[in-house]
Scaffold this motif. Structure first.
Motif: not given
Length: 196
Positions: A9-13, A43-46
């Motif tokens: 889970i990637a939560a970077h801008p 899973l890329q949150l942005d």
């Protein structure tokens, strides 16, 4: 060790013209051949389109957007979660917090027991790893601030739902790091992915 299901889970801008260090780390983890032949999802949150606010708490149901229903399926599928995110102002990014608020719901992540007899975690057996970048030197975050993100994730979030925190990797201070140091950090992530 048998193959596992690993959800990153990637939560970077999202940056239109360049990729952040954290996203490079997440992609490196996802693309590294894992020793046990693990099955990997990223899973890329942005990339998701969802309301990050839990508008009424648990008082009124809030319909999950299709991307969040798929993300819940991914979490249910996973044996291990790898959260990749920066620390901003001592905490996790709002997008990650909003994602967790919307996803970790009664009936999915935990169950209320009848007659107020506590809660039952529903995500038992899963593990988690954290890959964290920050500008603050690690010693300041740990000794002066008390590692607030680690305490928040380990106890009231992961452990509450039955997820065991296995490992935390910090990479800091980002703002003073050289290109070669960042490449070394990415190589550390690659080695972590390969040995797990």
């Amino acid at each position: 060790m048998p193959a596992r299901h690993v959800l990153i889970i990637a939560a970077h801008p999202g940056l239109p013209d360049t990729e952040s260090l954290g996203m490079s780390m997440a992609r490196t983890y996802a693309q590294t051949p894992h020793m046990a032949g693990d099955h990997i999802r990223l899973l890329q949150l942005d990339d998701l389109d969802f309301d990050p606010m839990l508008r009424s708490g648990y008082q009124r149901p809030q319909d999950l957007e299709p991307c969040l229903r798929m993300a819940q399926d991914d979490i249910a599928w996973a044996d291990e979660l790898v959260l990749v995110f920066p620390i901003w102002w001592g905490g996790m990014p709002a997008l990650l917090k909003g994602f967790l608020d919307r996803m970790l719901l009664p009936g999915f992540a935990f169950r209320y027991e009848p007659k107020g007899l506590g809660l039952t975690p529903l995500l038992k057996g899963k593990t988690a790893r954290l890959i964290i970048t920050m500008d603050t030197p690690r010693w300041i975050d740990r000794w002066l601030c008390g590692s607030p993100v680690i305490r928040q994730l380990r106890y009231p979030i992961l452990r509450f739902y039955g997820i065991k925190l296995r490992e935390v990797l910090f990479f800091s201070p980002f703002i003073l790091s050289s290109l070669s140091q960042r490449q070394d950090w990415i190589e550390r992530v690659r080695k972590l992915a390969h040995r797990h």
